[in-house]
Design a protein around this motif. Structure first.
Motif, PDB file in Angstrom:
ATOM      1  N   CYS A 172       0.544  -1.289   0.127  1.00 46.45           N
ATOM      2  CA  CYS A 172      -0.107  -0.179   0.003  1.00 46.45           C
ATOM      3  C   CYS A 172       1.209   1.153   0.329  1.00 46.45           C
ATOM      4  N   ASP A 173       0.845   2.357  -1.380  1.00 40.04           N
ATOM      5  CA  ASP A 173       1.571   3.000  -0.969  1.00 40.04           C
ATOM      6  C   ASP A 173       1.053   4.255  -1.941  1.00 40.04           C
ATOM      7  N   ARG A 174       1.791   4.808  -2.408  1.00 41.59           N
ATOM      8  CA  ARG A 174       2.101   5.525  -3.723  1.00 41.59           C
ATOM      9  C   ARG A 174       2.752   5.029  -4.974  1.00 41.59           C
ATOM     10  N   GLY A 175       2.297   4.506  -5.719  1.00 39.90           N
ATOM     11  CA  GLY A 175       3.492   3.503  -6.548  1.00 39.90           C
ATOM     12  C   GLY A 175       3.698   4.630  -7.459  1.00 39.90           C
ATOM     13  N   ASP A 176       4.853   3.944  -8.048  1.00 34.26           N
ATOM     14  CA  ASP A 176       5.763   4.765  -9.461  1.00 34.26           C
ATOM     15  C   ASP A 176       5.388   4.472 -10.787  1.00 34.26           C
ATOM     16  N   LYS A 187     -12.840   0.401  -3.069  1.00 33.76           N
ATOM     17  CA  LYS A 187     -11.438   1.616  -2.785  1.00 33.76           C
ATOM     18  C   LYS A 187     -10.337   1.769  -1.497  1.00 33.76           C
ATOM     19  N   TYR A 188     -10.165   0.729  -0.942  1.00 36.84           N
ATOM     20  CA  TYR A 188      -8.709   0.431  -0.070  1.00 36.84           C
ATOM     21  C   TYR A 188      -7.563   0.921  -0.781  1.00 36.84           C
ATOM     22  N   PRO A 189      -6.188   1.663  -0.488  1.00 39.40           N
ATOM     23  CA  PRO A 189      -6.087   2.357   0.516  1.00 39.40           C
ATOM     24  C   PRO A 189      -6.899   3.821   1.407  1.00 39.40           C
ATOM     25  N   GLY A 190      -7.312   4.166  -0.226  1.00 40.43           N
ATOM     26  CA  GLY A 190      -8.307   5.090   0.863  1.00 40.43           C
ATOM     27  C   GLY A 190      -8.061   6.261  -0.542  1.00 40.43           C
ATOM     28  N   THR A 191      -7.348   7.309  -0.139  1.00 39.00           N
ATOM     29  CA  THR A 191      -7.228   8.804  -1.047  1.00 39.00           C
ATOM     30  C   THR A 191      -6.553   8.271  -2.057  1.00 39.00           C
ATOM     31  N   ALA A 192      -6.963   9.613  -2.974  1.00 37.75           N
ATOM     32  CA  ALA A 192      -7.055   9.014  -4.327  1.00 37.75           C
ATOM     33  C   ALA A 192      -5.235   9.087  -4.700  1.00 37.75           C
ATOM     34  N   GLU A 193      -4.252   9.667  -4.098  1.00 38.40           N
ATOM     35  CA  GLU A 193      -3.060   9.178  -4.148  1.00 38.40           C
ATOM     36  C   GLU A 193      -2.192   8.066  -4.077  1.00 38.40           C
ATOM     37  N   ARG A 194      -2.912   7.232  -2.908  1.00 38.99           N
ATOM     38  CA  ARG A 194      -2.602   5.645  -2.075  1.00 38.99           C
ATOM     39  C   ARG A 194      -2.852   4.646  -3.127  1.00 38.99           C
ATOM     40  N   ASN A 195      -2.810   4.071  -3.452  1.00 39.75           N
ATOM     41  CA  ASN A 195      -3.064   2.543  -4.078  1.00 39.75           C
ATOM     42  C   ASN A 195      -2.346   1.287  -3.342  1.00 39.75           C
ATOM     43  N   MET A 196      -3.294   0.109  -3.819  1.00 35.04           N
ATOM     44  CA  MET A 196      -2.077  -1.261  -3.799  1.00 35.04           C
ATOM     45  C   MET A 196      -1.752  -0.980  -5.145  1.00 35.04           C
ATOM     46  N   VAL A 197      -0.107  -1.619  -4.840  1.00 30.69           N
ATOM     47  CA  VAL A 197       0.970  -1.791  -6.211  1.00 30.69           C
ATOM     48  C   VAL A 197       1.796  -2.673  -5.974  1.00 30.69           C
ATOM     49  N   ILE A 198       1.708  -2.948  -6.899  1.00 29.67           N
ATOM     50  CA  ILE A 198       2.339  -4.281  -7.394  1.00 29.67           C
ATOM     51  C   ILE A 198       4.015  -4.026  -8.061  1.00 29.67           C
ATOM     52  N   ALA A 199       4.927  -4.449  -6.399  1.00 34.15           N
ATOM     53  CA  ALA A 199       6.690  -3.940  -6.565  1.00 34.15           C
ATOM     54  C   ALA A 199       7.341  -4.783  -6.964  1.00 34.15           C
ATOM     55  N   TYR A 200       6.854  -5.873  -7.147  1.00 34.44           N
ATOM     56  CA  TYR A 200       7.687  -6.391  -8.224  1.00 34.44           C
ATOM     57  C   TYR A 200       6.899  -8.078  -8.465  1.00 34.44           C
ATOM     58  N   PRO A 201       6.587  -8.466  -9.418  1.00 35.84           N
ATOM     59  CA  PRO A 201       7.686  -8.627 -10.763  1.00 35.84           C
ATOM     60  C   PRO A 201       7.164  -6.014 -11.235  1.00 35.84           C
ATOM     61  N   LYS A 202       8.087  -5.899 -11.511  1.00 34.57           N
ATOM     62  CA  LYS A 202       7.855  -4.441 -12.209  1.00 34.57           C
ATOM     63  C   LYS A 202       7.110  -4.264 -13.558  1.00 34.57           C
ATOM     64  N   LEU A 203       6.195  -3.307 -13.578  1.00 32.37           N
ATOM     65  CA  LEU A 203       5.450  -3.700 -14.845  1.00 32.37           C
ATOM     66  C   LEU A 203       5.596  -3.694 -16.511  1.00 32.37           C
ATOM     67  N   ALA A 204       7.047  -3.792 -16.384  1.00 34.13           N
ATOM     68  CA  ALA A 204       7.739  -3.846 -18.021  1.00 34.13           C
ATOM     69  C   ALA A 204       7.636  -5.215 -17.750  1.00 34.13           C
ATOM     70  N   ASP A 205       7.634  -6.465 -16.805  1.00 34.13           N
ATOM     71  CA  ASP A 205       7.942  -7.894 -16.897  1.00 34.13           C
ATOM     72  C   ASP A 205       6.063  -8.100 -16.395  1.00 34.13           C
ATOM     73  N   LEU A 206       5.467  -7.247 -15.973  1.00 35.41           N
ATOM     74  CA  LEU A 206       4.427  -7.658 -15.685  1.00 35.41           C
ATOM     75  C   LEU A 206       3.439  -8.161 -16.872  1.00 35.41           C
ATOM     76  N   VAL A 259       2.395   5.841  11.977  1.00 30.31           N
ATOM     77  CA  VAL A 259       0.633   6.413  11.492  1.00 30.31           C
ATOM     78  C   VAL A 259       0.505   6.727   9.989  1.00 30.31           C
ATOM     79  N   ASP A 260       1.476   5.465   9.183  1.00 32.88           N
ATOM     80  CA  ASP A 260       1.594   5.237   8.111  1.00 32.88           C
ATOM     81  C   ASP A 260       0.966   3.852   7.765  1.00 32.88           C
ATOM     82  N   ALA A 261       0.851   3.268   9.292  1.00 34.35           N
ATOM     83  CA  ALA A 261       0.299   1.822   8.680  1.00 34.35           C
ATOM     84  C   ALA A 261      -1.155   2.118   8.145  1.00 34.35           C
ATOM     85  N   PHE A 262      -0.508   0.230   7.613  1.00 27.42           N
ATOM     86  CA  PHE A 262      -1.914   0.088   5.964  1.00 27.42           C
ATOM     87  C   PHE A 262      -2.235   0.941   5.484  1.00 27.42           C
ATOM     88  N   THR A 263      -1.581   2.141   4.957  1.00 27.57           N
ATOM     89  CA  THR A 263      -1.803   2.994   3.948  1.00 27.57           C
ATOM     90  C   THR A 263      -0.889   3.193   3.302  1.00 27.57           C
TER      91      THR A 263
END
Length: 289
Positions: A172-176, A187-206, A259-263
């Motif tokens: 859960c983070d701001r994705g790159d 709509k978890y994890p909430g606000t517009a700029e916070r998302n679920m993010v697949i960190a690995y594999p990267k998008l080019a290989d996913l 304070v960042d827990a789970f978001t």
């Protein structure tokens, strides 16, 4: 040159590491190693601080990742220089909690303290004007090599079971820009700029099948949590997640008042044919009050 704004694009540089001798490091001592490297400013919040945090990756001659040996760390190529500017004036939050996690048997990045000098041009002399300050040096969240204990990250060829089931690292983070981002149906994890993010594999290989697998796994977990009996031993959350890892992860976040827990900066991983694990701990600079 030294990067001046947040970006995932690396600036080529030369990194020199001087290890302490007899408990003291001296600029006139020979470096333990010198290596080509890439550096960029990291941190969605801390990148705005006057004292910048950096991602540092050691490179070979062809700009490929090169593992290096640093005292106290397993061989690796990817590290972070945490500035601890305004959120952690003790410079101890990550170091304390990550050490505690490892003592409990849960992997967390290793850390040490480094005094950093940034020289913008190789023709410039090293002086006190180049002193960037004390930093916390940390290994970055990666799989294998004594880091997250999972099988190899899923490759582009892993699109059928059982290989489709892992391994994956997500958060859960701001994705790159090089990462896949989404929100659950609630709509978890909430606000517009916070998302679920697949960190690995990267998008080019996913692959589409892998995206579908991870998104469906997370959505199934969320749906189960909203059923009348989410702890049902037959079809409850325990069939989808490693409960003990999640309990430990909750304890760390609550104990440290994170304070960042789970978001934000909240990491998960899934081994091939395994359940979703919570962790490792990362980015606890705003914890501990």
């Amino acid at each position: 040159g030294i990067p001046t704004s947040e970006s995932t694009n690396y600036t080529a540089c030369s990194a020199h590491l001087i290890e302490p001798i007899g408990g003291t490091a001296c600029l006139t001592s020979p470096p333990a190693f010198t290596s080509r490297a890439g550096i960029h400013i990291r941190g969605s919040s801390s990148s705005g601080f006057p004292k910048k945090p950096y991602a540092l990756t050691f490179w070979g001659e062809d700009n490929d990742d090169k593992k290096v040996s640093i005292s106290g760390f397993p061989d690796g190529s990817d590290f972070a220089l945490i500035s601890c500017w305004n959120y952690d004036r003790t410079y101890m939050h990550d170091a304390f909690l990550f050490t505690l996690s490892r003592q409990m048997g849960r992997y967390a990045p290793r850390t040490c303290w480094m005094e950093v000098f940034l020289v913008g041009n190789e023709t410039n002399d090293l002086s006190s004007a180049n002193y960037a300050g004390l930093y916390e040096f940390e290994e970055r969240v990666k799989a294998g090599d004594d880091r997250i204990p999972i099988d190899d990250i899923a490759s582009p060829a892993d699109i059928t079971q059982p290989n489709l089931s892992g391994s994956y690292i997500f958060k859960c983070d701001r994705g790159d820009a090089d990462e896949y981002n989404w929100k659950t149906s609630r709509k978890y994890p909430g606000t517009a700029e916070r998302n679920m993010v697949i960190a690995y594999p990267k998008l080019a290989d996913l692959q589409p099948e892998q995206i579908s697998y991870v998104v469906t796994s997370v959505q199934t977990l969320e749906d189960t949590l909203y059923t009348p009996d989410p702890m049902n031993p037959t079809n409850g959350v325990g069939t989808q997640i490693d409960l003990l890892s999640w309990v430990d992860f909750h304890i760390f976040n609550m104990f440290s008042m994170n304070v960042d827990a789970f978001t934000l900066s909240t990491w998960y991983h899934k081994d091939r044919s395994g359940k979703i694990m919570a962790g490792p701990l990362w980015d606890f600079d705003r914890s501990l009050g």
